[in-house]
Structures are given as structure tokens and as C-alpha cells.
Design a protein around this motif. Structure first.
Motif, PDB file in Angstrom:
ATOM      1  N   ASP A   1      -4.428   8.746   5.414  1.00 45.10           N
ATOM      2  CA  ASP A   1      -4.485   8.507   3.753  1.00 45.10           C
ATOM      3  C   ASP A   1      -3.886   9.762   3.439  1.00 45.10           C
ATOM      4  N   GLY A   2      -3.412   9.708   2.230  1.00 47.76           N
ATOM      5  CA  GLY A   2      -2.986  10.594   1.176  1.00 47.76           C
ATOM      6  C   GLY A   2      -1.431  10.731   1.243  1.00 47.76           C
TER       7      GLY A   2
ATOM      8  N   ARG B   1      -0.327  10.867  -2.499  1.00 53.61           N
ATOM      9  CA  ARG B   1      -0.759  12.014  -3.424  1.00 53.61           C
ATOM     10  C   ARG B   1       0.320  13.209  -2.880  1.00 53.61           C
TER      11      ARG B   1
ATOM     12  N   ARG C   1      -0.592  -3.770  -3.253  1.00 53.97           N
ATOM     13  CA  ARG C   1       0.072  -2.769  -3.841  1.00 53.97           C
ATOM     14  C   ARG C   1       1.459  -3.492  -4.398  1.00 53.97           C
TER      15      ARG C   1
HETATM   16 MG    MG Z   1      -4.908   6.279  -0.111  1.00 51.26          MG
END
Ligand code: MG
Ligand code: IPE
Ligand code: IPE
Length: 252
Positions: A27-28, A31, A78
């Protein structure tokens, strides 16, 4: 032309214990891209590029099964262009790494519902699984369109379709019909990106996994971060609901 020096890879630290199976919620990516003023798809690209060195490091430590969560059943929600870019990167990963992973003795497996993926990706995944099925040096499970609850539902549907009577519906009967059938359960479950949740990953299989959450965003998850996770794992005391042997308390 300026030649960048190769990023220095730290020497392998000694570990107290090595997990047999490591599962990772990667994850990430979004960001990571936002922090750099890039599009989310660029974050996913960087995330895909992080995979090969991660596999290498875990392999060097002696981990024999690595499971990577790349796309969840919920991620279909998404925006379409983002979903498309993730699917495309999944296919590109197989195209660019299959030959070399096969040479290295890695067995690729797919966890999740293959049928919902576009035909071109299904074909690539099926080819990768078939080509590497005889390899035994390391297993790489790609959880792509995977959901932990869907995995359990599918196992129950198989039981019903096989006409298994209620008294034979045991934990073992369910385990051996999950996508991970025949594999050890994850000893260590890592989530990058700072969130401390499961997000419908291996909900059945990770019952007694050690959980490790790190703020490091997935594209930055390199050898030093891997070593830190494994060092912490080696310091955990796993009890599986029992009492530890080394305590000096005596209650009887
Ligand atoms: Mg995520
Ligand atoms: C993980 O990164 C990759 C997938 C879920 C496909 P994210 O896209 O979730 O990145 P963040 O959490 O938004 O930073
Ligand atoms: C989990 O990450 C799924 C993958 C890494 C593939 P998400 O970013 O989708 O999870 P939530 O939405 O933060 O729970």
C-alpha cells in the motif's frame, strides 16, 4: 552521460527466526506519487518496479513463499483509468520478468478470481503459472483481484458442489479449498503505507500471522525496510493461544 552509482545494498543481518511465508499488502503507491506531484499511475509503476528487488531480498533471507496483494476485489471501484493502469502494469510485470523468474526457479501462482480479469491478462497469468509450475526454489503468489471473503465463499461453494455433509465441514476442509491450499499460512503479514488494517486480504489464513505495519510507502520498501521487518519478526513470541515455556510464573 552520468552513471548513477548502484544503490548500496546493506549486508544481510543475522535473524533469530525466518518466516517461511511472508504476505504483503503493498500500500501507498498513490501517496508516493502525490508527494512527488506525479499521477497515481506513476506511483503504481514505481510500485511494480519495487517488486523484483523485494522478492530477491526475501529469497536471500530464506523465505520460501511470498504473497503480494496487488489488486483487491474492492479496487474495481476506483476510477476506470486507474484500474486500467494497474491491470496493464500487472501484465507488464509478467511480460518483463517471467523469463528471468523462471530461470531463477520461482514458481508463480495466482490468488483470486482470474475470470473477472480481462482476457489478455488472464492469458498472461495462466501462461506464467503453467510455465513455472515445476519450480520449487521459491513461490510467488500474486493476489490480483483477490478478496479474503470471496476466497472463503468460493471454498464453501466448492464444499456444497461436492456434496460434502455438514459434519465433514471442518477447518481443514475449508483450508484445503482456499486459493492458498497446500501452502503454509503466512507467518508474517506486512502492510506498508501506514494503515493498520487488513482490507480483506488473507482473512482466514492470517489468523495467527504476526502483523507488521510500517509507514514506509510501498515504492520505498527496500532491503533495509525488509530487514527491519524480519528483525522485528525474530523478536516476536508466537504463542498460538498457548502459554510460553520461558515464563517463571506457576499457577498450580
Ligand atoms: Mg491504499
Ligand atoms: C496500493 O497503493 C496499490 C493498490 C491498492 C492497487 P494505493 O493506490 O492504495 O496507494 P494509496 O494508499 O492511495 O497511497
Ligand atoms: C489494499 O489497499 C489493497 C492492496 C494493496 C492491493 P487499499 O488502498 O485498497 O486499502 P484501503 O482502501 O486503504 O483499505
Amino acid at each position: 552521460m552520468v552513471v548513477e552509482p548502484a544503490a548500496s545494498v546493506p549486508p544481510l543481518p543475522a535473524l533469530h527466526a525466518v518466516p517461511e511465508h511472508v504476505a504483503i499488502i503493498m500500500d501507498g503507491n498513490g501517496r508516493w506519487a502525490n508527494e512527488r506531484g506525479l499521477r497515481r499511475s506513476e506511483g503504481h509503476r514505481a510500485g511494480a518496479e519495487a517488486i523484483r528487488p523485494v522478492l530477491e531480498r526475501f529469497g536471500q533471507h530464506g523465505v520460501s513463499v511470498l504473497t503480494l496483494f496487488g489488486f483487491s476485489t474492492e479496487n474495481w471501484g476506483r476510477p476506470r483509468p486507474e484500474v486500467q493502469s494497474i491491470l496493464r502494469l500487472g501484465g507488464d510485470f509478467i511480460d518483463s520478468h517471467l523469463g528471468e523468474l523462471h530461470e531463477a526457479g520461482v514458481q508463480l501462482r495466482h490468488l483470486g478470481e482470474l475470470e473477472r480479469l480481462p482476457g489478455w491478462l488472464q492469458k498472461r497469468v495462466a501462461r506464467a503459472v503453467k510455465q513455472t509450475q515445476g519450480n520449487s526454489r521459491m513461490i510467488l503468489n500474486l493476489a490480483f483481484n483477490y478478496g479474503g471473503r470471496a476466497d472463503i465463499v468460493s471454498a464453501v461453494q466448492q464444499l456444497i458442489a461436492e456434496g460434502v455433509p455438514a459434519e465433514e465441514v471442518t477447518e481443514e476442509a475449508i483450508s484445503c479449498r482456499l486459493a492458498t491450499a497446500g501452502l503454509p499460512e503466512p507467518d508474517l503479514l506486512i502492510r506498508t503505507g501506514g494503515e493498520a488494517r487488513m482490507s480483506n486480504f488473507l482473512v482466514w489464513q492470517a489468523t495467527y500471522s504476526e502483523y507488521y505495519f510500517t509507514e514506509t510507502l510501498w515504492p520505498d520498501f527496500g532491503p533495509a525496510a525488509i530487514d527491519a521487518a524480519l528483525i522485528e519478526f525474530g523478536q516476536r513470541q508466537r504463542r498460538f493461544g498457548l502459554v510460553s515455556n520461558d515464563g517463571d510464573e506457576d499457577d498450580d
